[in-house]
Enzyme design. Sequence first.
Site, PDB file in Angstrom:
ATOM      1  N   GLY A  32       0.784  -1.223   0.226  1.00 23.66           N
ATOM      2  CA  GLY A  32      -0.013  -0.053  -0.080  1.00 23.66           C
ATOM      3  C   GLY A  32       0.958   1.431  -0.059  1.00 23.66           C
ATOM      4  N   HIS A  33       1.805   1.041   0.832  1.00 20.69           N
ATOM      5  CA  HIS A  33       2.832   2.423   0.877  1.00 20.69           C
ATOM      6  C   HIS A  33       3.642   2.510  -0.398  1.00 20.69           C
ATOM      7  CE1 HIS A  33       2.586   1.301   5.355  1.00 20.69           C
ATOM      8  NE2 HIS A  33       2.202   2.527   5.384  1.00 20.69           N
ATOM      9  N   GLN A  57      -1.824   9.957  18.256  1.00 18.50           N
ATOM     10  CA  GLN A  57      -3.005   9.267  17.542  1.00 18.50           C
ATOM     11  C   GLN A  57      -3.361   8.010  18.071  1.00 18.50           C
ATOM     12  OE1 GLN A  57      -1.061   9.278  13.561  1.00 18.50           O
ATOM     13  NE2 GLN A  57      -2.083   7.598  13.256  1.00 18.50           N
ATOM     14  N   SER A 180      -2.304  -3.839   5.392  1.00 17.56           N
ATOM     15  CA  SER A 180      -2.042  -3.288   6.546  1.00 17.56           C
ATOM     16  C   SER A 180      -1.123  -3.602   7.389  1.00 17.56           C
ATOM     17  CB  SER A 180      -3.350  -3.254   7.316  1.00 17.56           C
ATOM     18  OG  SER A 180      -3.311  -2.850   8.615  1.00 17.56           O
TER      19      SER A 180
HETATM   20  O1  PAF Z   1      -1.839   6.914   7.843  1.00 15.09           O
HETATM   21  C1  PAF Z   1      -0.944   7.055   8.555  1.00 15.09           C
HETATM   22  O2  PAF Z   1       0.074   5.959   8.645  1.00 15.09           O
HETATM   23  C2  PAF Z   1      -0.928   7.838   9.653  1.00 15.09           C
HETATM   24  O3  PAF Z   1      -2.183   8.308  10.312  1.00 15.09           O
HETATM   25  C3  PAF Z   1      -0.034   9.291   9.256  1.00 15.09           C
HETATM   26  C4  PAF Z   1      -0.855   9.933   8.103  1.00 15.09           C
HETATM   27  C5  PAF Z   1       1.332   9.052   9.066  1.00 15.09           C
HETATM   28  C6  PAF Z   1      -0.110  10.197  10.459  1.00 15.09           C
HETATM   29  O4  PAF Z   1       0.743   9.648  11.491  1.00 15.09           O
END
Ligand code: PAF
Length: 276
Positions: A32-33, A57, A180
């Site tokens: 995905g990345h 987060q 994921s």
């Molecule tokens: O999607 C993510 O991996 C994270 O929420 C992000 C956008 C890198 C922020 O920490």
Amino acid sequence: MKIVSTVKELQHALPLEQTIGFVPTMGYLHEGHMSLVENARCENDFVVMSIFVNPTQFGPNEDLDRYPRDFERDEKLAREAGVDLLFYPTTETMYPLDMARVTVRHGADVLCGASRPGHFDGVLTIVSKLFNLVRPTRAYFGLKDAQQVALIEGYVRDYFVPVEIRRCPIVREETGLAKSSRNVYLTDEEKEEASQIYKALTVAKASLEAGDDPKKVKQQLTDRLDEIPNSQIDYVEVVDYPTLGVVSNDSTELLLAVAVQFERARLIDNVIWKKG
Ligand code: PAF
């Protein structure tokens, strides 16, 4: 590929006159990345990736401490994917005083925000810091986190941030399971069971396409997900996209989003249905 971890090093390494494509991540990279990097490479002169597991987060009982990390592997993958500059800061670098936070006003009380209070304030806080540091031309986000994408787009509009947000499609395993970093928490059996999530979403999307009422579709989707063994539904929602509000006759895009808890992993997935 250059690797930097301080603000000063980053500022020296950023090009002055080139377009910059930015891929913010929390590491433990997967396909995905890689697809985000690929898009960034196609559209920009220079690609920056950040790897930072952002503590603000994560809720107090979430998986911050055990979030998967493997910098050596990530570095190799980022290099192979064609990242030009990798920013790998410490928490002290990103939160020197921690006096200010970004707050979401609308759209954080539904879906993942409802079960993860404060999560999106943390996401927007770190994204805002990273945008200010990297000053990208375009930033790339995967639609697996469709709520995150909508809230980042809203933040960029509200704060007049000079960056173009690019939405990228979800990358899936052959079975349909969305890629994921948290899939490593699943056993092989759970992976097999979790692939039912996308199948259920696909059926639900077809029902919307066939003209079924969103409320009925939501119930059928819930019933299907309820049948997946060893898991528990966290939420099933059908909302307007990207406002994340209630579906109305004026809605042109509908987001069908779900979160399902397995023993060690909470998985999210979604599909977007465009009317007409
Ligand atoms: O999607 C993510 O991996 C994270 O929420 C992000 C956008 C890198 C922020 O920490």
